[in-house]
Design a protein around this motif. Sequence first.
Motif, PDB file in Angstrom:
ATOM      1  N   ALA A 139       0.824  -1.214   0.000  1.00 41.99           N
ATOM      2  CA  ALA A 139       0.000   0.000   0.000  1.00 41.99           C
ATOM      3  C   ALA A 139       0.855   1.258   0.000  1.00 41.99           C
ATOM      4  O   ALA A 139       0.381   2.333  -0.367  1.00 41.99           O
ATOM      5  N   ALA A 140       2.115   1.142   0.373  1.00 46.82           N
ATOM      6  CA  ALA A 140       3.017   2.297   0.413  1.00 46.82           C
ATOM      7  C   ALA A 140       3.256   2.892  -0.965  1.00 46.82           C
ATOM      8  O   ALA A 140       3.692   4.042  -1.088  1.00 46.82           O
ATOM      9  N   ILE A 141       2.962   2.136  -2.013  1.00 49.58           N
ATOM     10  CA  ILE A 141       3.216   2.634  -3.372  1.00 49.58           C
ATOM     11  C   ILE A 141       2.024   3.382  -3.956  1.00 49.58           C
ATOM     12  O   ILE A 141       2.142   3.960  -5.038  1.00 49.58           O
ATOM     13  N   ALA A 142       0.877   3.374  -3.283  1.00 46.02           N
ATOM     14  CA  ALA A 142      -0.374   3.830  -3.892  1.00 46.02           C
ATOM     15  C   ALA A 142      -0.279   5.218  -4.514  1.00 46.02           C
ATOM     16  O   ALA A 142      -0.590   5.400  -5.694  1.00 46.02           O
ATOM     17  N   ASP A 143       0.124   6.223  -3.739  1.00 45.50           N
ATOM     18  CA  ASP A 143       0.165   7.590  -4.264  1.00 45.50           C
ATOM     19  C   ASP A 143       1.200   7.732  -5.376  1.00 45.50           C
ATOM     20  O   ASP A 143       0.931   8.348  -6.410  1.00 45.50           O
ATOM     21  N   GLY A 144       2.377   7.164  -5.159  1.00 43.21           N
ATOM     22  CA  GLY A 144       3.421   7.230  -6.184  1.00 43.21           C
ATOM     23  C   GLY A 144       3.034   6.490  -7.443  1.00 43.21           C
ATOM     24  O   GLY A 144       3.350   6.924  -8.553  1.00 43.21           O
ATOM     25  N   LEU A 145       2.315   5.389  -7.282  1.00 42.38           N
ATOM     26  CA  LEU A 145       1.867   4.602  -8.426  1.00 42.38           C
ATOM     27  C   LEU A 145       0.939   5.413  -9.316  1.00 42.38           C
ATOM     28  O   LEU A 145       1.133   5.495 -10.538  1.00 42.38           O
ATOM     29  N   LEU A 146      -0.073   6.023  -8.728  1.00 45.56           N
ATOM     30  CA  LEU A 146      -1.048   6.769  -9.528  1.00 45.56           C
ATOM     31  C   LEU A 146      -0.435   8.019 -10.140  1.00 45.56           C
ATOM     32  O   LEU A 146      -0.813   8.431 -11.240  1.00 45.56           O
ATOM     33  N   ALA A 147       0.531   8.623  -9.439  1.00 46.99           N
ATOM     34  CA  ALA A 147       1.238   9.772 -10.022  1.00 46.99           C
ATOM     35  C   ALA A 147       2.049   9.331 -11.235  1.00 46.99           C
ATOM     36  O   ALA A 147       2.117  10.043 -12.246  1.00 46.99           O
ATOM     37  N   GLU A 148       2.632   8.151 -11.154  1.00 48.36           N
ATOM     38  CA  GLU A 148       3.409   7.617 -12.278  1.00 48.36           C
ATOM     39  C   GLU A 148       2.490   7.262 -13.441  1.00 48.36           C
ATOM     40  O   GLU A 148       2.792   7.557 -14.602  1.00 48.36           O
ATOM     41  N   VAL A 149       1.372   6.632 -13.149  1.00 49.23           N
ATOM     42  CA  VAL A 149       0.412   6.264 -14.191  1.00 49.23           C
ATOM     43  C   VAL A 149      -0.051   7.504 -14.952  1.00 49.23           C
ATOM     44  O   VAL A 149      -0.231   7.472 -16.176  1.00 49.23           O
ATOM     45  N   ALA A 150      -0.220   8.608 -14.247  1.00 50.62           N
ATOM     46  CA  ALA A 150      -0.695   9.850 -14.864  1.00 50.62           C
ATOM     47  C   ALA A 150       0.269  10.377 -15.925  1.00 50.62           C
ATOM     48  O   ALA A 150      -0.126  11.163 -16.792  1.00 50.62           O
ATOM     49  N   LYS A 151       1.523   9.955 -15.880  1.00 47.92           N
ATOM     50  CA  LYS A 151       2.488  10.368 -16.898  1.00 47.92           C
ATOM     51  C   LYS A 151       2.195   9.707 -18.241  1.00 47.92           C
ATOM     52  O   LYS A 151       2.597  10.214 -19.290  1.00 47.92           O
ATOM     53  N   TYR A 152       1.501   8.592 -18.207  1.00 46.91           N
ATOM     54  CA  TYR A 152       1.270   7.817 -19.418  1.00 46.91           C
ATOM     55  C   TYR A 152      -0.152   7.915 -19.946  1.00 46.91           C
ATOM     56  O   TYR A 152      -0.420   7.524 -21.082  1.00 46.91           O
ATOM     57  N   GLY A 153      -1.067   8.416 -19.135  1.00 44.26           N
ATOM     58  CA  GLY A 153      -2.441   8.534 -19.589  1.00 44.26           C
ATOM     59  C   GLY A 153      -3.398   8.730 -18.427  1.00 44.26           C
ATOM     60  O   GLY A 153      -2.991   9.081 -17.328  1.00 44.26           O
ATOM     61  N   VAL A 154      -4.670   8.470 -18.692  1.00 39.06           N
ATOM     62  CA  VAL A 154      -5.729   8.640 -17.691  1.00 39.06           C
ATOM     63  C   VAL A 154      -6.153   7.265 -17.182  1.00 39.06           C
ATOM     64  O   VAL A 154      -6.490   6.379 -17.969  1.00 39.06           O
ATOM     65  N   ALA A 155      -6.136   7.102 -15.869  1.00 42.55           N
ATOM     66  CA  ALA A 155      -6.546   5.829 -15.260  1.00 42.55           C
ATOM     67  C   ALA A 155      -8.066   5.740 -15.275  1.00 42.55           C
ATOM     68  O   ALA A 155      -8.745   6.133 -14.329  1.00 42.55           O
ATOM     69  N   SER A 156      -8.615   5.219 -16.365  1.00 41.40           N
ATOM     70  CA  SER A 156     -10.071   5.138 -16.518  1.00 41.40           C
ATOM     71  C   SER A 156     -10.670   4.054 -15.631  1.00 41.40           C
ATOM     72  O   SER A 156     -11.808   4.160 -15.186  1.00 41.40           O
ATOM     73  N   VAL A 157      -9.896   2.996 -15.397  1.00 35.00           N
ATOM     74  CA  VAL A 157     -10.315   1.914 -14.507  1.00 35.00           C
ATOM     75  C   VAL A 157      -9.197   1.677 -13.503  1.00 35.00           C
ATOM     76  O   VAL A 157      -8.024   1.600 -13.883  1.00 35.00           O
ATOM     77  N   LYS A 158      -9.584   1.596 -12.221  1.00 37.00           N
ATOM     78  CA  LYS A 158      -8.613   1.315 -11.158  1.00 37.00           C
ATOM     79  C   LYS A 158      -9.190   0.215 -10.278  1.00 37.00           C
ATOM     80  O   LYS A 158     -10.139   0.445  -9.542  1.00 37.00           O
ATOM     81  N   ARG A 159      -8.633  -0.983 -10.384  1.00 35.21           N
ATOM     82  CA  ARG A 159      -9.130  -2.119  -9.619  1.00 35.21           C
ATOM     83  C   ARG A 159      -7.984  -2.800  -8.878  1.00 35.21           C
ATOM     84  O   ARG A 159      -6.864  -2.877  -9.390  1.00 35.21           O
ATOM     85  N   ILE A 160      -8.301  -3.307  -7.703  1.00 34.26           N
ATOM     86  CA  ILE A 160      -7.304  -4.024  -6.907  1.00 34.26           C
ATOM     87  C   ILE A 160      -7.924  -5.334  -6.431  1.00 34.26           C
ATOM     88  O   ILE A 160      -9.082  -5.371  -6.010  1.00 34.26           O
ATOM     89  N   TYR A 161      -7.160  -6.421  -6.516  1.00 29.21           N
ATOM     90  CA  TYR A 161      -7.674  -7.764  -6.305  1.00 29.21           C
ATOM     91  C   TYR A 161      -7.032  -8.409  -5.074  1.00 29.21           C
ATOM     92  O   TYR A 161      -5.816  -8.333  -4.881  1.00 29.21           O
ATOM     93  N   GLY A 162      -7.877  -9.035  -4.254  1.00 30.16           N
ATOM     94  CA  GLY A 162      -7.363  -9.727  -3.082  1.00 30.16           C
ATOM     95  C   GLY A 162      -8.500 -10.255  -2.236  1.00 30.16           C
ATOM     96  O   GLY A 162      -9.683 -10.007  -2.513  1.00 30.16           O
ATOM     97  N   ASP A 163      -8.133 -10.964  -1.194  1.00 31.35           N
ATOM     98  CA  ASP A 163      -9.119 -11.459  -0.232  1.00 31.35           C
ATOM     99  C   ASP A 163      -9.217 -10.430   0.880  1.00 31.35           C
ATOM    100  O   ASP A 163      -8.381 -10.381   1.785  1.00 31.35           O
ATOM    101  N   TRP A 164     -10.239  -9.586   0.826  1.00 28.38           N
ATOM    102  CA  TRP A 164     -10.352  -8.456   1.748  1.00 28.38           C
ATOM    103  C   TRP A 164     -10.830  -8.872   3.130  1.00 28.38           C
ATOM    104  O   TRP A 164     -10.964  -8.037   4.024  1.00 28.38           O
ATOM    105  N   THR A 165     -11.058 -10.176   3.321  1.00 32.09           N
ATOM    106  CA  THR A 165     -11.318 -10.684   4.668  1.00 32.09           C
ATOM    107  C   THR A 165     -10.011 -10.973   5.394  1.00 32.09           C
ATOM    108  O   THR A 165     -10.013 -11.250   6.591  1.00 32.09           O
TER     109      THR A 165
END
Length: 251
Positions: free
Chosen positions: A23-49
């Motif tokens: 989770a420590a990468i979240a903000d940096g990740l989306l800032a990096e993605v913004a350099k390449y385009g618009v994040a139209s879909v943002k999904r994260i997969y896991g067992d949230w229990t």
Amino acid sequence: MSGNLASEADRLAVLIDADNASAAIADGLLAEVAKYGVASVKRIYGDWTDNRLGSWKECLLRNSIQPIQQFGYTKGKNATDSAMIIDAMDLLYTRRFDGFCIVSSDSDFTRLASRIREDGLQVYGFGERKTPQPFVVACHKFIYTELLIMAEAEGVAEIPGKSKAGNELRQDTRLLRLLRSSVEAVSDEDGWAQLGPVGSHIAKQAPDFDVREYGFSKLSGLVSATELFDVTQRTLANNKSATYIRDKRKK
């Protein structure tokens, strides 16, 4: 940003493997993605229990990332990978996207990256340095998440005091090979090459190449620091300025 592979208007699908990303990468990740385009879909997969994913929950709300629940049906087996791959293929078939961002250090996504590329879409990978090389090279561009965490902690893209000196850069044979071969590939008859195409050619050879590894925020700063290239600015036909470089051995 020099050497970007895509337009800022590109529609991107961002798919995150919560089992293989911090989770420590979240903000940096989306800032990096913004350099390449618009994040139209943002999904994260896991067992949230699973309490181990608790650190992600605040990030999801803050960044409007949609959590996808995937129970682990069998102990020791990762069901998240399959769910991500199925969703990725469903999104691919909609033909609504220009590229995909796959966030995982798992080699299981190698074939997915290759399949998306076969359809002519851009693939950006994000993972730790332990990511197997087959997945890295299956992407057009691969960013090591340690760099995102480091930049986020410092609050800047170029970290003062961390830039490598010229003599150290000149001892890096991989770096020199990438720079010189790319300049040679896109240069004119006089040996001059525009920096943007040089960056694009480097990315084709080494998807994980990143100037931040050397303490720089831009390719121009890294090239100048090597002291092995002549660097000049030229005004193009559209009145915009462009950086050109030439191997000093060409003189």
